[in-house]
Design a protein around this motif. Structure first.
Motif, PDB file in Angstrom:
ATOM      1  N   PHE A 119     -36.959 -16.970 -38.006  1.00 53.44           N
ATOM      2  CA  PHE A 119     -36.238 -17.246 -36.754  1.00 53.44           C
ATOM      3  C   PHE A 119     -35.026 -18.123 -37.038  1.00 53.44           C
ATOM      4  O   PHE A 119     -33.923 -17.866 -36.542  1.00 53.44           O
ATOM      5  N   LYS A 120     -35.229 -19.167 -37.847  1.00 53.30           N
ATOM      6  CA  LYS A 120     -34.113 -20.054 -38.166  1.00 53.30           C
ATOM      7  C   LYS A 120     -33.032 -19.314 -38.954  1.00 53.30           C
ATOM      8  O   LYS A 120     -31.835 -19.417 -38.660  1.00 53.30           O
ATOM      9  N   LEU A 121     -33.442 -18.561 -39.981  1.00 50.52           N
ATOM     10  CA  LEU A 121     -32.475 -17.833 -40.790  1.00 50.52           C
ATOM     11  C   LEU A 121     -31.669 -16.858 -39.941  1.00 50.52           C
ATOM     12  O   LEU A 121     -30.444 -16.762 -40.073  1.00 50.52           O
ATOM     13  N   ALA A 122     -32.372 -16.135 -39.066  1.00 47.67           N
ATOM     14  CA  ALA A 122     -31.700 -15.124 -38.248  1.00 47.67           C
ATOM     15  C   ALA A 122     -30.694 -15.752 -37.308  1.00 47.67           C
ATOM     16  O   ALA A 122     -29.544 -15.300 -37.200  1.00 47.67           O
ATOM     17  N   HIS A 123     -31.090 -16.814 -36.625  1.00 55.21           N
ATOM     18  CA  HIS A 123     -30.185 -17.410 -35.647  1.00 55.21           C
ATOM     19  C   HIS A 123     -29.074 -18.211 -36.314  1.00 55.21           C
ATOM     20  O   HIS A 123     -27.956 -18.278 -35.790  1.00 55.21           O
ATOM     21  N   ARG A 124     -29.355 -18.794 -37.458  1.00 50.27           N
ATOM     22  CA  ARG A 124     -28.276 -19.483 -38.178  1.00 50.27           C
ATOM     23  C   ARG A 124     -27.235 -18.476 -38.645  1.00 50.27           C
ATOM     24  O   ARG A 124     -26.024 -18.754 -38.601  1.00 50.27           O
ATOM     25  N   LEU A 125     -27.683 -17.296 -39.072  1.00 48.92           N
ATOM     26  CA  LEU A 125     -26.730 -16.251 -39.453  1.00 48.92           C
ATOM     27  C   LEU A 125     -25.899 -15.814 -38.250  1.00 48.92           C
ATOM     28  O   LEU A 125     -24.685 -15.608 -38.366  1.00 48.92           O
ATOM     29  N   ARG A 126     -26.537 -15.669 -37.098  1.00 45.01           N
ATOM     30  CA  ARG A 126     -25.800 -15.257 -35.903  1.00 45.01           C
ATOM     31  C   ARG A 126     -24.740 -16.283 -35.527  1.00 45.01           C
ATOM     32  O   ARG A 126     -23.629 -15.923 -35.121  1.00 45.01           O
ATOM     33  N   VAL A 127     -25.068 -17.561 -35.666  1.00 44.04           N
ATOM     34  CA  VAL A 127     -24.085 -18.606 -35.367  1.00 44.04           C
ATOM     35  C   VAL A 127     -22.923 -18.534 -36.351  1.00 44.04           C
ATOM     36  O   VAL A 127     -21.752 -18.614 -35.958  1.00 44.04           O
ATOM     37  N   ALA A 128     -23.234 -18.386 -37.638  1.00 45.83           N
ATOM     38  CA  ALA A 128     -22.170 -18.317 -38.649  1.00 45.83           C
ATOM     39  C   ALA A 128     -21.285 -17.096 -38.423  1.00 45.83           C
ATOM     40  O   ALA A 128     -20.053 -17.187 -38.514  1.00 45.83           O
ATOM     41  N   ALA A 129     -21.906 -15.959 -38.123  1.00 44.08           N
ATOM     42  CA  ALA A 129     -21.123 -14.748 -37.865  1.00 44.08           C
ATOM     43  C   ALA A 129     -20.232 -14.924 -36.649  1.00 44.08           C
ATOM     44  O   ALA A 129     -19.068 -14.498 -36.633  1.00 44.08           O
ATOM     45  N   SER A 130     -20.752 -15.555 -35.613  1.00 44.98           N
ATOM     46  CA  SER A 130     -19.972 -15.789 -34.397  1.00 44.98           C
ATOM     47  C   SER A 130     -18.819 -16.749 -34.660  1.00 44.98           C
ATOM     48  O   SER A 130     -17.722 -16.602 -34.113  1.00 44.98           O
ATOM     49  N   GLU A 131     -19.063 -17.753 -35.517  1.00 48.68           N
ATOM     50  CA  GLU A 131     -18.001 -18.692 -35.866  1.00 48.68           C
ATOM     51  C   GLU A 131     -16.890 -17.983 -36.636  1.00 48.68           C
ATOM     52  O   GLU A 131     -15.704 -18.161 -36.352  1.00 48.68           O
ATOM     53  N   ILE A 132     -17.274 -17.144 -37.586  1.00 52.54           N
ATOM     54  CA  ILE A 132     -16.281 -16.413 -38.370  1.00 52.54           C
ATOM     55  C   ILE A 132     -15.500 -15.448 -37.492  1.00 52.54           C
ATOM     56  O   ILE A 132     -14.284 -15.292 -37.646  1.00 52.54           O
TER      57      ILE A 132
END
Length: 985
Positions: free
Chosen positions: A640-653
């Motif tokens: 859950f943490k890995l998935a949502h952290r990736l979503r945040v990073a992708a959204s930031e980029i």
């Protein structure tokens, strides 16, 4: 979809209606039962006429047994739904009077005919919806199988003895698995039933003159059960039984032990058998053993990884079905033809098999429930699911209408005008042509959706132009020389083509690929040309592909991920774009390939949920895992943490999230995880030791809080931030817990803290959750792991150093008991609001800042504060050098400690931005300076975030941010703080 409309019987069917009524009247007159017919209401006669018009089967049943109509009318069963208990008890009462096997057969068939008439009546008159009809049919099938089994078992035990388990020494019963529509409780009006027979363990019978092996006992019993259900007698049949789904099909034994079943599916189970097992349900026999068997077989059905091979397997199975449909001329088969029921089932099964091993919400049988889950969990858009469900119900109503005609097991549309008119009437259409046009429109929609999910979207292109990326296949398989390959790469826009070619060939010959099995190698050979082709379309093709190559090498042995990327070209494109933008993302996905799942849904990838939804989603995930399965809980938390952290990073980029929102989401994510970790740790300790007590002797109800300091406390978390935590309880440390293994309260609260740290920091296949730093607790490493609320207050008031009060400025309760959180906040406000010696405070804050610069800063120097020139050849540490982020943080902390006694609003918030707002509102600095510091702080943090996504330290050239650094240092001095001589600035 709502039930088909009731329309008037058309003139073309009036003759059929009258013929049906005439047959019924004649039969009633012979039995002297006409009074019942004559007393029927107008509404009931209209219902009867409609049923007699549409169903030859019902007409025939009433002709043979007119008493059946009278009994059904008098019982009221035609006008109400029956519960599963009623259906079972009605049949059990009948079977209880049976004394011979032949009588059992007669009993089952008469009961089936009665239920069939009742169900068809309620379906045709639209008193029952689709779900009720399917459940009634399935419930009666369950009852018939179980009642027949139990009667036959008892009779056979009298002759052969009771089968006893070799290891358990307990009586054995058969487990009867219902497959397909029976397993999912979706049985249709004239469906066969797919069964598999199994028994727990081998052994022999006891209590008879001659013992027989359990296998022989249950084989004989299975044969008798099939005869009891399937054989045709003057009363018809009960259920057509199909045993071909058992291991080895018709050529295999009729029954299997659990061990033999497990061995077969582990070693030889085929893909189509996985699809069949999705809907498997223990319908009769030993229910507890049935649960055990399905648990044993679950790993065969649901893989723990993302299984994208399921799509290719489903596609091949569908192609075989299509070939059979074409060969037999079954285009009008509403189940197997294009756009039929099977395609909707395949859509649901594809997601279940791909994701079901990890997403337990997909491990269910009824298709409509699965489709709802696909919408609820974001696998498919809600509008798509609504359309699939609506058309599925329409097709199932059509299926029932076809089978209601004559109780035949068929899904073929009728080819004669009379039956066509009946089907149109049952479906609420004025004519067959209008109905058929609507049906075809629906089937076209299903076929389109099916192709989006399962069919090869590039199939036509491949047929005409060759497979995607075919032009790169000679490069990959080395059928062309290096020079030609490098020229091809250059012409396609790849820079540094020789280096790229070398990297590709290194991958091809790498040790990790040598041991890849043939199937995996074939998938890699299909995928790599597509990868090169997809990269060639991007702005940074070489960078993109070089950053993805380590991932390809990492997943080569688990080629299911290659299938995922091959099947989803848009996902491959997103992967390349994100890896080109951030080596940090590339490393995350390489280490945890399961994150590729997050790239499938673009909307979800670039739209992280708000805090409330985030917490609810995590609770939902954990709710599906057994409470005692800590390993699976820890994996779920990490994913859950890995998935949502990736979503945040992708959204930031992608530019969808500004800096402040990025920190918000990362902080919310940590809070949601900590909340669940606290509850898990507390629950596990309570189960083991019992409940601790409060000081007043009442039971503690999670009187525990987790306090966050630093970045998490200040709502400023980055992508790799650790957690500075302090644990506080408000229980009685001396009293004992009330469990069988009681311990004192202090030890209990300490165990909760230790459990939390274990859950957070243990290395699993998905890494750790967070690095945890507990050094900010009272007395640091020398202090207790968990403090009492009273102890914390005493320490802060009497023993804490100034730097600990500085840390308290950014302290915030992240999760735990509301009352304890409120008490902590009151202590925090009181401690921060204490009036301090200003000169002493200035010195202590300045000295602490000097120590940090000395230990963590660079050797960047400036030739005096009046000179704005920094040496361009040196580096500037955005966080720790003079004029950097920490200076701004220390300024807010200093002002909070110095002036909160006079301006309490300074201590309300823990984040620097709002503290700076309070400093301006209280005129401790000018609004212009506050705004300037906020903008500078954001600029520093944005730079740190960008560097983190590039896997770089927080260092820039020293001449960057020169004006900002100078102004920060000036404001530092203006507050009476000083830069110690000989410090590293």
């Amino acid at each position: 979809m709502k039930k088909p409309a009731l329309i008037e019987i058309p003139n073309t069917l009036q003759t059929i209606t009258q013929n049906g009524v005439d047959v019924l009247v004649e039969a009633l007159e012979k039995q002297g039962l006409m009074g019942t017919y004559e007393c029927l209401s107008v509404e009931k006669k209209a219902q009867l006429a409609r049923v007699l018009t549409c169903s030859e089967f019902v007409v025939e049943q009433f002709r043979r047994c007119p008493e059946l109509l009278v009994e059904l009318l008098n019982s009221g069963d035609l006008d109400r739904p029956l519960s599963v208990t009623e259906i079972t008890e009605q049949l059990a009462t009948l079977v209880s009077t049976v004394t011979t096997e032949e009588a059992l057969l007669s009993c089952l068939r008469k009961a089936r005919n009665r239920q069939q008439v009742r169900i068809i009546w309620r379906d045709i008159t639209r008193q029952a919806n689709l779900i009720e009809t399917c459940h009634d049919l399935s419930n009666f099938a369950d009852a018939s199988i179980d009642q027949a089994y139990r009667w036959l078992y008892d009779e056979q035990v009298k002759v052969l003895g009771t089968p006893i388990g070799r290891y358990s020494n307990q009586p054995q019963h058969l487990v009867i698995l219902g497959m397909g529509k029976l397993g999912a409780q979706e049985l249709n009006l004239s469906s066969d039933i797919d069964l598999i027979f199994a028994y727990p363990e081998g052994g022999e019978t006891e209590g008879a003159k001659r013992s027989v092996d359990n296998q022989e006992f249950f084989t004989r019993l299975g044969q008798k059960l099939i005869r009891a259900l399937d054989s045709i007698t003057p009363d018809g049949f009960a259920f057509r039984v199909d045993m071909r789904l058992r291991p080895y099909g018709s050529s295999g034994p009729l029954v299997y032990s659990f061990a033999a079943m497990e061995q077969y599916y582990q070693d030889q189970g085929r893909d189509w058998e996985r699809y069949a097992m999705i809907k498997a349900r223990a319908v009769a026999g030993d229910p507890e053993a049935g649960v055990e068997l399905l648990t044993i077989l679950k790993p065969f059905v649901y893989r723990r990884y993302l299984d994208f091979t399921a799509i290719e397997s489903l596609r091949k199975l569908k192609q075989l079905i299509q070939q059979e449909v074409k060969r037999k001329g079954m285009d009008d088969n509403i189940k197997l033809g294009a756009g039929g029921i099977r395609e909707i089932e395949f859509i649901g099964q594809a997601f279940q098999l791909i994701h079901g091993g990890r997403d337990l919400s997909l491990q269910q049988r009824p298709l409509l429930n699965v489709l709802d889950t696909l919408a609820g969990e974001g696998y498919l858009p809600c509008a798509v699911v609504d359309e699939l469900k609506s058309i599925y119900c329409f097709l199932r109503y059509v299926e029932h209408a076809i089978q209601a005609l004559a109780d035949k097991q068929t899904q073929m549309l009728p080819d004669n005008a009379l039956d066509q008119a009946k089907v149109a009437l049952m479906m609420g259409y004025d004519s067959w042509d209008i109905f058929y046009e609507a049906l075809n429109q629906y089937r076209e929609r299903i076929d389109w959706h099916f192709k989006q999910v399962i069919a090869d979207s590039e199939e036509e292109e491949q047929e005409s132009n060759g497979a995607v990326g075919d032009e790169w296949l000679p490069l990959w398989v080395r059928t062309q020389d290096e020079e030609s390959s490098c020229i091809q790469l250059n012409e396609a826009g790849f820079t540094e083509s020789k280096e790229l070619y070398t990297k590709l060939m290194d991958l091809r010959s790498s040790p990790s690929l040598r041991s890849v099995q043939r199937e995996g190698r074939e998938r890699l050979d299909v995928f790599m040309p597509r990868l090169i082709s997809a990269a060639a379309e991007l702005e940074q093709p070489t960078l993109s592909i070089l950053r993805v190559l380590p991932l390809i090498e990492a997943v080569a042995r688990r080629s299911v991920y290659l299938v995922l990327l091959t099947e989803n070209p848009e996902t491959l494109k997103r992967l390349l774009l994100l890896c080109a933008a951030s080596p940090w993302i590339a490393e995350q996905i390489t280490h945890y390939p399961i994150l590729l799942d997050e790239l499938l849904n673009e909307d979800r990838l670039y739209s992280p949920p708000p805090a409330q939804d985030l917490a609810a989603e995590l609770r939902q995930h954990l709710a599906r895992i057994p409470e005692d399965d800590l390993e699976q809980q820890m994996e779920a938390l990490r994913h859950f943490k890995l998935a949502h952290r990736l979503r945040v990073a992708a959204s930031e980029i992608a530019g969808n999230l500004p800096l402040m929102k990025v920190s918000d989401y990362l902080t919310w994510l940590a809070e949601a995880i900590l909340t669940e970790v606290l509850h898990l740790a507390w629950r596990q300790c309570v189960v083991k030791y019992g409940v601790p007590q409060r000081l007043d002797g009442s039971p503690c109800e999670l009187d525990y809080i987790v306090v966050g300091y630093g970045k998490v406390g200040g709502i400023e978390m980055g992508h790799n931030s650790d957690l500075d935590l302090v644990f506080i309880h408000n229980g009685d440390p001396q009293s004992e817990t009330d469990g069988a293994k009681s311990i004192d309260g202090l030890l209990f609260f300490t165990r909760v803290g230790q459990r939390m740290i274990h859950i957070l920091t243990t290395q699993t296949t998905s890494g750790i959750l967070y690095e945890v730093d507990m050094r900010l607790r009272p007395s640091g490493d020398a202090g207790l792991l968990v403090s009492s609320l009273t102890g914390f207050q005493k320490y802060q008031e009497a023993e804490a150093w100034t730097w600990e009060h500085q840390a308290l400025v950014r302290a915030r309760v992240l999760t735990g008991a509301k009352e304890v959180a409120e008490a902590f906040e009151a202590i925090r406000i009181e401690v921060l609001g204490k009036q301090r010696d200003l000169v002493k405070l200035q010195a202590e804050v300045s000295d602490m800042r000097k120590k940090m610069r000395d230990n963590l800063g660079t050797l960047v120097t400036q030739s005096g504060l009046g000179d704005n020139a920094f040496d361009a050849e040196q580096l500037f540490n955005l966080k720790h050098d003079a004029g950097g982020m920490v200076d701004i943080e220390f300024m807010t902390q200093f002002v909070t400690l110095a002036w909160s006694w006079k301006y309490p609003e300074l201590s309300v918030y823990t984040d620097n931005i709002r503290i700076l707002d309070a400093m301006a509102e209280t005129h401790l600095i000018t609004p212009e300076d506050a705004l300037w510091l906020q903008d500078t702080y954001r600029a520093y943090r944005s730079a740190v975030h960008r560097l983190a996504l590039q896997n770089k330290p927080s260092l820039v050239m020293a001449d960057q941010f020169a004006n900002e650094r100078k102004k920060v240092m000036e404001l530092w001095l203006s507050l009476g703080l000083y830069i110690n001589e000989n410090s590293q600035q």
